[in-house]
Design an enzyme around this catalytic site. Structure first.
Site, PDB file in Angstrom:
ATOM      1  N   ASP A   1     -14.758  -5.659   5.241  1.00  0.00           N
ATOM      2  CA  ASP A   1     -16.076  -5.233   5.616  1.00  0.00           C
ATOM      3  C   ASP A   1     -15.532  -3.752   6.426  1.00  0.00           C
ATOM      4  OD1 ASP A   1     -19.112  -6.234   6.979  1.00  0.00           O
ATOM      5  OD2 ASP A   1     -18.183  -4.469   8.010  1.00  0.00           O
TER       6      ASP A   1
ATOM      7  N   HIS B   1     -16.813  -2.257   8.888  1.00  0.00           N
ATOM      8  CA  HIS B   1     -16.532  -2.274  10.515  1.00  0.00           C
ATOM      9  C   HIS B   1     -15.355  -3.373  10.558  1.00  0.00           C
ATOM     10  CE1 HIS B   1     -21.060  -1.691   9.628  1.00  0.00           C
ATOM     11  NE2 HIS B   1     -20.632  -0.700  10.653  1.00  0.00           N
TER      12      HIS B   1
ATOM     13  N   ASP C   1     -20.457  -3.331   2.984  1.00  0.00           N
ATOM     14  CA  ASP C   1     -20.876  -1.896   3.468  1.00  0.00           C
ATOM     15  C   ASP C   1     -19.589  -0.856   3.359  1.00  0.00           C
ATOM     16  OD1 ASP C   1     -19.590  -3.261   5.006  1.00  0.00           O
ATOM     17  OD2 ASP C   1     -20.929  -3.296   6.874  1.00  0.00           O
TER      18      ASP C   1
ATOM     19  N   HIS D   1     -17.875  -9.968  13.798  1.00  0.00           N
ATOM     20  CA  HIS D   1     -17.939  -9.203  15.355  1.00  0.00           C
ATOM     21  C   HIS D   1     -18.041 -10.184  16.229  1.00  0.00           C
ATOM     22  CE1 HIS D   1     -18.105  -5.540  13.545  1.00  0.00           C
ATOM     23  NE2 HIS D   1     -19.214  -5.587  12.893  1.00  0.00           N
TER      24      HIS D   1
HETATM   25  C1  SP5 Z   1     -21.645  -7.553  10.082  1.00  0.00           C
HETATM   26  C2  SP5 Z   1     -22.011  -5.762  10.329  1.00  0.00           C
HETATM   27  O1  SP5 Z   1     -21.701  -5.095   8.954  1.00  0.00           O
HETATM   28  N1  SP5 Z   1     -22.403  -5.622  11.419  1.00  0.00           N
HETATM   29  C3  SP5 Z   1     -22.331  -4.177  11.584  1.00  0.00           C
HETATM   30  C4  SP5 Z   1     -23.012  -3.944  12.939  1.00  0.00           C
HETATM   31  C5  SP5 Z   1     -23.129  -2.356  13.062  1.00  0.00           C
HETATM   32  N2  SP5 Z   1     -23.529  -2.135  14.369  1.00  0.00           N
HETATM   33  C6  SP5 Z   1     -24.244  -0.605  14.457  1.00  0.00           C
HETATM   34  C7  SP5 Z   1     -25.685  -0.377  14.304  1.00  0.00           C
HETATM   35  C8  SP5 Z   1     -26.120   0.958  14.493  1.00  0.00           C
HETATM   36  C9  SP5 Z   1     -27.563   1.092  14.412  1.00  0.00           C
HETATM   37  N3  SP5 Z   1     -28.108   2.290  14.114  1.00  0.00           N
HETATM   38  C10 SP5 Z   1     -27.866   2.655  12.637  1.00  0.00           C
HETATM   39  C11 SP5 Z   1     -29.547   3.208  12.105  1.00  0.00           C
HETATM   40  C12 SP5 Z   1     -29.177   3.584  10.619  1.00  0.00           C
HETATM   41  N4  SP5 Z   1     -30.740   3.967  10.370  1.00  0.00           N
HETATM   42 ZN    ZN Z   2     -20.142  -3.843   8.717  1.00  0.00          ZN
END
Ligand code: SP5
Ligand code: ZN
Length: 356
Positions: A211, A213, A300, A166
């Site tokens: 990934d 995302h 993920d 990211h």
């Molecule tokens: C590297 C990678 O996989 N980064 C992922 C970033 C995701 N960011 C969003 C985070 C959302 C946070 N809230 C989720 C809570 C779940 N309990």
């Molecule tokens: Zn991710």
């Protein structure tokens, strides 16, 4: 398999992130992730865990801007000196911005609270006292994995933490600070880091980002490049983080026109749905005639991931590894996300087995 691991990742353990509801949530990107992976690798015969050497800043500066790197190096100390609006005593144990420039202003700020908003695009990517040391260790793992391909290895793994995909040329976000995969790719393009080589002897690198995302940072960094073909398969950004990048109509610009592809996917994709998409991505890589492959490996995509909504099983992850391994390219596997810590080691081992 040579597996690069730097213990300095432990120095970066953020106490929380801010969720969409505004509350402090448990930070899922934590040192335990790599402990689980190391534990799983302990039980296989083929894992050779190696500490990376220090590659210095030059290969990092080939991807990231000097001002951004200087921010990462100095931000925490500045934060402790300057604090926030209300004074130094308000500076907590993490630097996290609360103000962001609308559509990226031309102007940066004189104070670190403002600079943090300029360089960090979300509330998941704080800077702690030793974050800088940890991210350099993480990037050294990726560079060591790339270097070992140049030395003739077939497939290597970089146990990167913090992750990288990211992060852009001058921004952090999504738990990522330095784009490990992009830095490794640029290192491979150059052949051996910084030595300038004739254009025709430069390598052609494909980055396949699996990934869950979208790999917005990697997409941005190589958007104008025809030397690095970037492909990302991920949750449709229309419903999922990083929201503003990763759409199917983003295919590169200028000389890089046609050298980026996104595969946004719906919730609930199964092993066989996913296998078909991967097959399409593999064909693109074959047609590009890549000399080397980087895999941004986020686990993920797993059905049980707390941040994901795909329906991919451990067997599906192994099959994915087989599809990628069949390309028969020198391959550096760079760790990205994956937050079901219980299953993380098993899933990564299932993926890696395909390369043994
Ligand atoms: C590297 C990678 O996989 N980064 C992922 C970033 C995701 N960011 C969003 C985070 C959302 C946070 N809230 C989720 C809570 C779940 N309990
Ligand atoms: Zn991710």
């Amino acid at each position: 398999m040579k597996i690069f691991y730097a213990d300095t990742h432990r120095l970066h353990a953020a106490p929380f992130e801010i969720g969409e509801g505004g509350s402090q949530e448990k930070m899922l990107e934590c040192p335990d992730r790599l402990d689980r992976i190391l534990n799983a690798l302990d039980h296989v015969a083929w894992a050779e865990i190696i500490a990376p050497t220090d590659f210095g800043l030059d290969p990092i500066r080939a991807v990231h801007s000097d001002d951004y790197l200087e921010f990462l190096r100095t931000a925490f100390v500045s934060w402790k000196q300057q604090g926030g609006q209300l004074g130094v005593e308000k500076a907590g144990p993490v630097l996290m911005p609360a103000t962001f420039p609308p559509r990226r202003s031309q102007h940066n700020s004189q104070v670190v609270a403002g600079q943090a908003g300029y360089y960090i695009f979300d509330l998941s990517t704080p800077i702690l006292e030793n974050t800088y040391t940890a991210i350099l260790g993480s990037t050294n793992c990726a560079l060591a994995a790339a270097q070992s391909l140049l030395n003739g290895e077939r497939a290597t793994l970089a146990l990167c933490r913090p992750p990288g995909h990211h992060a852009g040329r001058d921004y952090a976000g999504g738990y990522c600070y330095l784009n490990n995969a992009a830095i490794a790719a640029q290192y491979l393009v150059n052949g051996s880091g910084q030595r300038p080589v004739a254009l025709e002897s430069r390598n052609k690198v494909a980055i396949l980002d699996i990934d869950y995302h979208g790999g917005n940072g990697t997409q941005d960094i190589f958007y104008d490049s025809a030397e690095v073909f970037t492909i990302s398969i991920h949750a449709d950004p229309a419903r999922q983080y990083p929201y503003f990048s990763g759409y199917a109509d983003e295919t590169g610009a200028g000389r890089g026109c046609g050298f980026h592809r996104n595969f946004p996917l719906p919730k609930g994709v199964t092993d066989s749905d996913y296998e078909q998409v991967v097959a399409e991505a593999i064909t693109l890589i074959e047609n590009f005639n890549a000399t080397h492959l980087i895999v941004s490996a986020g686990m993920d995509i797993y059905a049980g991931d707390p941040l994901g909504d795909f329906n991919i099983t451990t067997a599906g992850i192994h099959r994915l590894g087989q599809q990628i391994a069949a390309l028969q390219l020198p391959t550096a596997i760079i760790m990205e996300g994956g937050y079901n810590n219980e299953a993380l080691g098993n899933n990564l081992v299932a993926f890696l087995r395909a390369f043994i």
